[in-house]
Design a protein around this motif. Sequence first.
Motif, mmCIF file in Angstrom:
data_model
loop_
_atom_site.group_PDB
_atom_site.id
_atom_site.type_symbol
_atom_site.label_atom_id
_atom_site.label_comp_id
_atom_site.label_asym_id
_atom_site.label_seq_id
_atom_site.Cartn_x
_atom_site.Cartn_y
_atom_site.Cartn_z
ATOM 1 N N VAL A 175 -43.275 43.546 111.778
ATOM 2 C CA VAL A 175 -43.295 43.942 111.457
ATOM 3 C C VAL A 175 -45.069 43.936 111.224
ATOM 4 C CG1 VAL A 175 -44.257 44.259 108.594
ATOM 5 C CG2 VAL A 175 -42.168 43.129 109.229
ATOM 6 N N ARG A 176 -45.592 45.732 111.111
ATOM 7 C CA ARG A 176 -46.246 46.446 111.088
ATOM 8 C C ARG A 176 -47.408 46.011 109.478
ATOM 9 N NH1 ARG A 176 -45.234 51.284 112.115
ATOM 10 N NH2 ARG A 176 -46.985 52.661 111.611
ATOM 11 N N TYR A 177 -48.695 45.269 109.908
ATOM 12 C CA TYR A 177 -49.450 45.075 108.809
ATOM 13 C C TYR A 177 -50.425 46.418 108.769
ATOM 14 C CZ TYR A 177 -46.577 40.856 107.563
ATOM 15 O OH TYR A 177 -45.321 39.935 107.715
ATOM 16 N N CYS A 178 -50.610 46.838 107.584
ATOM 17 C CA CYS A 178 -51.762 48.421 107.297
ATOM 18 C C CYS A 178 -52.378 47.563 106.636
ATOM 19 C CB CYS A 178 -50.804 49.711 107.899
ATOM 20 S SG CYS A 178 -49.571 49.498 108.740
ATOM 21 N N ALA A 179 -53.754 49.045 106.552
ATOM 22 C CA ALA A 179 -54.668 49.199 105.231
ATOM 23 C C ALA A 179 -55.347 50.358 105.307
ATOM 24 C CB ALA A 179 -55.064 47.990 105.231
ATOM 25 N N LEU A 180 -55.255 50.509 104.378
ATOM 26 C CA LEU A 180 -55.831 52.101 104.148
ATOM 27 C C LEU A 180 -57.537 51.676 103.697
ATOM 28 C CD1 LEU A 180 -54.388 54.698 101.564
ATOM 29 C CD2 LEU A 180 -56.970 53.941 100.958
ATOM 30 N N ILE A 181 -57.857 52.963 104.340
ATOM 31 C CA ILE A 181 -59.415 52.754 105.187
ATOM 32 C C ILE A 181 -60.051 53.994 104.066
ATOM 33 C CG2 ILE A 181 -59.287 50.705 105.876
ATOM 34 C CD1 ILE A 181 -60.731 53.319 108.386
ATOM 35 N N LEU A 182 -61.051 54.376 104.394
ATOM 36 C CA LEU A 182 -61.691 55.489 103.837
ATOM 37 C C LEU A 182 -62.801 55.872 103.954
ATOM 38 C CD1 LEU A 182 -60.539 55.840 100.101
ATOM 39 C CD2 LEU A 182 -59.454 57.017 101.925
ATOM 40 N N ASN A 183 -63.587 54.789 104.490
ATOM 41 C CA ASN A 183 -64.711 54.706 105.624
ATOM 42 C C ASN A 183 -65.005 54.070 106.741
ATOM 43 O OD1 ASN A 183 -65.386 52.463 104.178
ATOM 44 N ND2 ASN A 183 -66.746 53.293 102.981
ATOM 45 N N VAL A 184 -66.893 53.688 107.386
ATOM 46 C CA VAL A 184 -66.218 53.049 108.339
ATOM 47 C C VAL A 184 -66.652 51.963 107.690
ATOM 48 C CG1 VAL A 184 -68.632 52.064 110.245
ATOM 49 C CG2 VAL A 184 -68.099 54.870 109.981
ATOM 50 N N LYS A 185 -67.582 51.376 107.218
ATOM 51 C CA LYS A 185 -67.095 49.373 106.255
ATOM 52 C C LYS A 185 -65.726 49.335 105.964
ATOM 53 C CE LYS A 185 -69.557 47.262 102.989
ATOM 54 N NZ LYS A 185 -70.680 46.788 102.033
ATOM 55 N N GLY A 186 -64.250 50.449 105.803
ATOM 56 C CA GLY A 186 -64.077 49.691 105.342
ATOM 57 C C GLY A 186 -62.690 49.559 106.589
ATOM 58 N N ALA A 187 -63.244 49.957 107.108
ATOM 59 C CA ALA A 187 -62.609 49.897 109.212
ATOM 60 C C ALA A 187 -63.153 48.426 109.677
ATOM 61 C CB ALA A 187 -62.748 50.580 109.864
ATOM 62 N N GLN A 188 -64.608 48.315 109.492
ATOM 63 C CA GLN A 188 -65.021 47.385 109.538
ATOM 64 C C GLN A 188 -64.196 46.401 108.752
ATOM 65 O OE1 GLN A 188 -68.973 48.024 108.709
ATOM 66 N NE2 GLN A 188 -69.725 48.701 111.164
ATOM 67 N N ARG A 189 -63.957 46.583 107.661
ATOM 68 C CA ARG A 189 -63.335 44.928 107.046
ATOM 69 C C ARG A 189 -62.035 44.969 106.670
ATOM 70 N NH1 ARG A 189 -63.576 46.152 101.208
ATOM 71 N NH2 ARG A 189 -63.054 44.120 100.881
ATOM 72 N N ALA A 190 -61.152 46.282 107.520
ATOM 73 C CA ALA A 190 -60.010 45.967 107.630
ATOM 74 C C ALA A 190 -59.693 44.987 109.140
ATOM 75 C CB ALA A 190 -59.065 47.378 107.824
ATOM 76 N N ILE A 191 -60.765 45.511 110.295
ATOM 77 C CA ILE A 191 -60.733 44.506 111.009
ATOM 78 C C ILE A 191 -61.133 43.268 111.352
ATOM 79 C CG2 ILE A 191 -61.271 44.745 113.867
ATOM 80 C CD1 ILE A 191 -61.760 47.617 113.149
ATOM 81 N N ALA A 192 -61.843 42.930 110.649
ATOM 82 C CA ALA A 192 -62.102 41.836 110.498
ATOM 83 C C ALA A 192 -61.283 40.819 110.024
ATOM 84 C CB ALA A 192 -63.418 41.135 109.396
ATOM 85 N N ALA A 193 -60.348 41.158 109.401
ATOM 86 C CA ALA A 193 -59.433 40.674 108.626
ATOM 87 C C ALA A 193 -57.926 40.931 109.051
ATOM 88 C CB ALA A 193 -58.778 41.432 106.519
ATOM 89 N N GLY A 194 -58.033 41.735 110.258
ATOM 90 C CA GLY A 194 -56.718 41.443 111.556
ATOM 91 C C GLY A 194 -55.364 42.308 111.499
ATOM 92 N N VAL A 195 -56.011 43.295 110.417
ATOM 93 C CA VAL A 195 -54.850 44.410 110.310
ATOM 94 C C VAL A 195 -54.516 44.676 111.841
ATOM 95 C CG1 VAL A 195 -55.397 45.053 108.586
ATOM 96 C CG2 VAL A 195 -55.932 46.557 110.298
#
Length: 309
Positions: free
Chosen positions: A75-95
Amino acid sequence: MNVPTRVTLVEVGPRDGFQMEREFIPTDLKVEIIDLLSSSGVPAIEATSFVNPKVIPQMADSDAVMQRIRRRPGVRYCALILNVKGAQRAIAAGVDAVRFVVCASETYNQKNMNMSVAQSLAALREVVAMCAPIGIHVEPAVSVAFGCPFEGEVPEARVIALAEAYAALGLRDICIADTVGLANPRTVRRLLGELRARLPDCAFALHLHDTRGLGLANALAAMDVGVTTFESSLGGLGGCPTTKVSTGNVSTEDLVNLCDEMGIETGVDVEIICEASRRMQEFLGRPLPSHVLAAGTRRMLFTGVSQPC
Ligand code: COA
Ligand code: ZN
């Protein structure tokens, strides 16, 4: 009519659906629903978003959600992001993947993201540079692709230009979103057909809303021009917080039922999706806008299971 033998579904309820709810959905319930969804056979789940929690308080627990869900292999677990800060947080959270939205309408982009389209595209460029070396898939979407509640008609050329900008960044999986439910089968066929012809190396997905009852018809129209990936939400939960009226993604169980009935493989167990929707319905204390949830499937009717799905 041209229908594929198999389609890929992306479940967006835990993000698009949940973000519309006023009452905070406890993190444990979010996790329970995502785990149920992942056991249904759905290959990708938009589990949350990493946005400004002051703007979307429902998504304030995105880190905890990602931490507590049971990661099912395949299963691919994705997250919506809208800016760089969102990407940093999503990557840190392991998406597994980030999904980045830019609107085909300048006004909508400004209202939703507090940025111009050019600023969003600049942020996307940075996000791609950040994600590519670490193998995080970036999946961009064009939002309000079929019409904007603020600007009215959205020229197809604007959607095409955004898709071309994504392709120029090396992004190949592009979602076209009918964010406020303004598409019809004719416009879907025309736009998706045009995009597929212009960008043959890209795979297009259609993000469906059923705001005016055209969601499933739009899905079929997209299949007719070769689209095989669709985004829907359990129970038909959903909408966009920018325009309070845009309620109602296409319900995943209705879409699965359509495919089951027409012999189009999804790999998704409709009953498990219904179980998740029923759980949400109980929590929210109102009937959800899903036909199959209310009426059950044809198989249930014929096998004498009286209780709806
Ligand atoms: N996650 C957490 N906090 C964030 C953030 C993110 N992705 N992006 C910005 N912030 C914080 C900043 O740190 C800053 O915090 P501070 O006030 O404590 O210093 C504050 O938000 C303002 O930052 P700014 O850069 O001005 O961003 P913004 O408020 O304009 O946020 C968005 C931009 C896109 C993140 C914001 O408009 C948003 O979250 N919109 C939600 C839209 C949405 O989810 N729509 C539905 C799906 S399309
Ligand atoms: Zn949506």
